[in-house]
Design an enzyme around this catalytic site. Structure first.
Site, PDB file in Angstrom:
ATOM      1  N   ASN A   1      93.719  25.813  76.745  1.00 21.70           N
ATOM      2  CA  ASN A   1      93.264  24.718  75.873  1.00 21.70           C
ATOM      3  C   ASN A   1      91.735  24.649  75.867  1.00 21.70           C
ATOM      4  O   ASN A   1      91.106  24.451  74.817  1.00 21.70           O
ATOM      5  CB  ASN A   1      93.816  23.373  76.344  1.00 21.70           C
TER       6      ASN A   1
ATOM      7  N   ASP B   1      90.845  18.997  79.529  1.00 18.02           N
ATOM      8  CA  ASP B   1      90.622  20.377  79.068  1.00 18.02           C
ATOM      9  C   ASP B   1      89.561  20.401  77.966  1.00 18.02           C
ATOM     10  O   ASP B   1      88.688  21.280  77.945  1.00 18.02           O
ATOM     11  CB  ASP B   1      91.923  20.988  78.504  1.00 18.02           C
TER      12      ASP B   1
END
Ligand code: ADP
Length: 306
Positions: free
Chosen positions: A32, A258
């Site tokens: 991600n 992320d």
């Protein structure tokens, strides 16, 4: 060409669409981060992902997806007798829960080939990995990965470590503490979440988290606290507190951390100060949590690959 490498495990995601049907996607913490970094950085930066997959159809589709998203998949090793991990999302009363099938996933062999690993890490400006990248490995492989990261760091890469605690992936709490300490000891930049640090290490406040990671050699630590302030510390520069803009309707906090990591890396890569980069990272994470799923296309305002 300047480059960012993220290293870890990407999985097949099955997300419910109603009536017992599921939509297949691909996601995983370090992937991600690579995906957001690709969309934030200009085209003269390459963003690569290092992992292991199988040679079966779904592994090929995962790598094809990454490539189609602009990620350099050259550092992905294909192992004939393995496949990729999978997780399924369940929705009950608006709450998401996750079931995982990843015990035998190919990514667990990430550090098994030292020559491949050194080649994947060499010549990078930034290398991003996480507590999950370490947790999925055998203890001897964790050491091998961190040795390779230390060499890459000595050769000039800036190593970013997102602590991402996942107690169920570690043998026990002692192993998790040792693994996180090992990972942080080879990192320039450490991105802990305070709730996890206080639960695992008993930190009284973010200053205690900063003292521990600064003591292990990090030059920059950003302690995240969800909707609460990020405490940003620089070696020699002290700590500052940055408060996220309120998000009135949080839809799904998946990939908040992320995307934060990607925003910080992209800002630093483009010569922003740590404070500017952290502010941009917080703004991005604040947009990501307004939409469902890990990869939120509409959250990016700039970058080459939209
Ligand atoms: P992690 O997912 O790594 O535990 P956090 O949940 O602390 O990280 O979220 C990372 C960042 O995302 C935060 O520092 C903040 O900038 C943003 N964020 C997360 N949750 C919220 C929220 N409820 N409101 C506003 N911003 C948030």
């Amino acid at each position: 060409m300047s480059s960012v490498l993220a290293l870890g495990e990407c999985m097949v995601e099955l997300a419910p669409t109603g009536g017992g049907l599921y939509r297949r996607g691909f996601a995983g913490d370090t992937f991600n981060t690579a995906w957001y970094a690709r969309r934030l950085l200009p085209a003269d930066w390459s963003v690569a992902y290092a992992s292991c997959v199988g040679t079966d159809a779904v592994s090929r589709e995962m790598v094809d997806f990454m490539a189609a998203e602009g990620i350099d998949t050259a550092p992905i090793r294909r192992l004939p007798d393995r496949t990729v991990g999978l997780y399924m999302i369940a929705l009950a009363g608006g709450e998401r829960s996750f079931s995982y099938w990843r015990g035998q996933s190919a990514a667990r062999a990430l550090a098994d080939d030292p020559d491949w690993l050194d080649a994947a890490l060499s010549g990078r400006n930034f290398i991003h990995f996480s507590g999950i990248s370490l947790a999925i490995l055998r203890p001897d492989s964790r050491e091998r990965l961190c040795d390779a990261l230390a060499c890459a760091r000595a050769a000039g890469a800036r190593v970013v470590f997102d602590t991402n605690l996942r107690p169920r992936l570690w043998e026990d709490e002692d192993a998790m503490r040792a693994g996180l300490t090992l990972g942080a000891s080879v990192a320039d930049i450490v991105l802990p979440s305070f709730d996890e640090e206080t639960a695992l290490f008993g930190d009284a406040d973010p200053a205690a988290t900063i003292a521990r990671y600064g003591g292990l050699g990090a030059g920059l630590v950003a302690v995240k606290q969800g909707a609460g302030p990020v405490v940003l510390w620089q070696a020699g520069g002290g700590a500052t507190t940055l408060t996220p803009a309120p998000v009135p309707r949080v839809v799904d906090t998946t990939a908040a951390g992320d995307s934060f990591a990607a925003g910080l890396i992209a800002g630093l890569a483009q010569a922003q100060s740590p404070r500017e980069a952290a502010a941009a990272a917080m703004a991005l994470a604040g947009r990501v949590i307004r939409a469902p799923g890990a990869l939120v296309r509409g959250a990016i305002e700039g970058g080459a690959a939209r």
